[in-house]
Write a protein that holds these residues in place. Structure first.
Motif, mmCIF file in Angstrom:
data_model
loop_
_atom_site.group_PDB
_atom_site.id
_atom_site.type_symbol
_atom_site.label_atom_id
_atom_site.label_comp_id
_atom_site.label_asym_id
_atom_site.label_seq_id
_atom_site.Cartn_x
_atom_site.Cartn_y
_atom_site.Cartn_z
ATOM 1 N N ARG A 59 1.986 -13.108 -38.261
ATOM 2 C CA ARG A 59 1.442 -12.918 -36.999
ATOM 3 C C ARG A 59 2.023 -14.013 -35.800
ATOM 4 O O ARG A 59 2.405 -15.250 -36.039
ATOM 5 C CB ARG A 59 -0.168 -13.271 -36.821
ATOM 6 C CG ARG A 59 -0.692 -12.782 -35.485
ATOM 7 C CD ARG A 59 -2.201 -12.464 -35.554
ATOM 8 N NE ARG A 59 -2.646 -12.029 -34.416
ATOM 9 C CZ ARG A 59 -2.541 -10.722 -34.014
ATOM 10 N NH1 ARG A 59 -2.030 -9.785 -34.784
ATOM 11 N NH2 ARG A 59 -3.359 -10.168 -32.949
ATOM 12 N N VAL A 60 2.746 -13.302 -34.992
ATOM 13 C CA VAL A 60 3.316 -13.886 -33.842
ATOM 14 C C VAL A 60 2.781 -13.899 -32.527
ATOM 15 O O VAL A 60 1.987 -12.584 -32.319
ATOM 16 C CB VAL A 60 4.559 -13.495 -33.799
ATOM 17 C CG1 VAL A 60 5.527 -13.670 -35.144
ATOM 18 C CG2 VAL A 60 5.120 -12.182 -33.547
ATOM 19 N N ARG A 61 3.059 -14.668 -31.652
ATOM 20 C CA ARG A 61 2.834 -14.404 -30.312
ATOM 21 C C ARG A 61 4.053 -14.598 -29.523
ATOM 22 O O ARG A 61 4.931 -15.525 -29.450
ATOM 23 C CB ARG A 61 1.786 -15.707 -29.558
ATOM 24 C CG ARG A 61 1.313 -15.495 -28.123
ATOM 25 C CD ARG A 61 0.460 -16.524 -27.672
ATOM 26 N NE ARG A 61 -0.849 -16.890 -28.378
ATOM 27 C CZ ARG A 61 -0.958 -17.830 -28.983
ATOM 28 N NH1 ARG A 61 -0.327 -19.043 -28.875
ATOM 29 N NH2 ARG A 61 -1.890 -17.924 -29.529
ATOM 30 N N TRP A 62 4.351 -13.402 -28.637
ATOM 31 C CA TRP A 62 5.316 -13.330 -27.746
ATOM 32 C C TRP A 62 5.337 -14.132 -26.348
ATOM 33 O O TRP A 62 4.165 -14.622 -25.957
ATOM 34 C CB TRP A 62 5.744 -11.802 -27.631
ATOM 35 C CG TRP A 62 5.885 -11.022 -28.697
ATOM 36 C CD1 TRP A 62 4.890 -10.141 -29.269
ATOM 37 C CD2 TRP A 62 6.857 -11.141 -29.426
ATOM 38 N NE1 TRP A 62 5.545 -9.561 -30.245
ATOM 39 C CE2 TRP A 62 6.635 -10.176 -30.558
ATOM 40 C CE3 TRP A 62 8.302 -11.529 -29.649
ATOM 41 C CZ2 TRP A 62 7.779 -9.928 -31.795
ATOM 42 C CZ3 TRP A 62 8.882 -11.501 -30.629
ATOM 43 C CH2 TRP A 62 8.637 -10.712 -31.748
ATOM 44 N N GLU A 96 0.131 -10.772 -28.843
ATOM 45 C CA GLU A 96 0.196 -10.848 -30.138
ATOM 46 C C GLU A 96 0.671 -9.844 -30.995
ATOM 47 O O GLU A 96 0.183 -8.537 -30.517
ATOM 48 C CB GLU A 96 -1.156 -11.660 -30.682
ATOM 49 C CG GLU A 96 -1.112 -12.741 -30.012
ATOM 50 C CD GLU A 96 -2.341 -13.585 -30.650
ATOM 51 O OE1 GLU A 96 -3.221 -13.211 -31.438
ATOM 52 O OE2 GLU A 96 -2.555 -14.746 -29.973
ATOM 53 N N ALA A 97 1.251 -10.053 -32.064
ATOM 54 C CA ALA A 97 1.532 -8.796 -33.082
ATOM 55 C C ALA A 97 1.547 -9.133 -34.568
ATOM 56 O O ALA A 97 2.007 -10.274 -34.999
ATOM 57 C CB ALA A 97 2.904 -8.239 -32.591
ATOM 58 N N VAL A 131 8.526 -17.850 -28.988
ATOM 59 C CA VAL A 131 7.827 -17.311 -29.943
ATOM 60 C C VAL A 131 7.032 -18.208 -30.911
ATOM 61 O O VAL A 131 7.549 -18.932 -31.418
ATOM 62 C CB VAL A 131 8.517 -16.118 -30.726
ATOM 63 C CG1 VAL A 131 7.706 -15.283 -31.636
ATOM 64 C CG2 VAL A 131 9.611 -15.375 -29.670
ATOM 65 N N SER A 132 5.721 -17.929 -30.947
ATOM 66 C CA SER A 132 4.799 -18.642 -31.798
ATOM 67 C C SER A 132 4.406 -17.908 -32.889
ATOM 68 O O SER A 132 4.006 -16.590 -32.924
ATOM 69 C CB SER A 132 3.410 -18.936 -31.182
ATOM 70 O OG SER A 132 3.474 -19.720 -29.969
ATOM 71 N N VAL A 133 4.865 -18.405 -34.149
ATOM 72 C CA VAL A 133 4.308 -18.106 -35.523
ATOM 73 C C VAL A 133 2.746 -18.465 -35.749
ATOM 74 O O VAL A 133 2.782 -19.742 -35.945
ATOM 75 C CB VAL A 133 5.372 -18.360 -36.591
ATOM 76 C CG1 VAL A 133 4.766 -17.888 -37.826
ATOM 77 C CG2 VAL A 133 6.536 -17.914 -36.260
#
Length: 95
Positions: free
Chosen positions: A7-10, A15-16, A88-90
């Protein structure tokens, strides 16, 4: 092969969930870590390419789902590539 979702935050806060057919993602990303967009994209290309090749080695064909996920990541990164502050956050891994 064990699949995983990362899951990532752009940079825009959306989030995706991203798919990988292999746990190799863990070798390239760390949950809780932020990456400049260009670095994230490079790591995603490497990791998902390796994951797809693992599928090829085992089943004789590349993983179209991993390659499709990589295409989505590339398209999502485009608007942020010229922003040096964009990260980008993982967020997490799930199995």
């Amino acid at each position: 092969m064990p699949e995983m979702i990362f899951r990532v935050r752009w940079p825009d806060g959306k989030e995706a969930n991203c798919y990988s057919p292999s746990l190799v993602i863990q070798d390239h990303f760390t949950p809780g870590q932020e990456y400049p967009v260009r670095i994230f994209l490079e790591k995603a290309e490497t990791a998902l390419g390796e994951a797809s090749e693992r599928v090829r080695a085992r089943y004789g064909f590349p993983c179209s789902r991993a390659l499709g996920q990589l295409q989505v990541i590339r398209q999502t990164c485009v608007p942020f590539l010229n922003r040096p502050d964009a990260q980008v956050s993982v967020l997490s891994f799930s199995f």
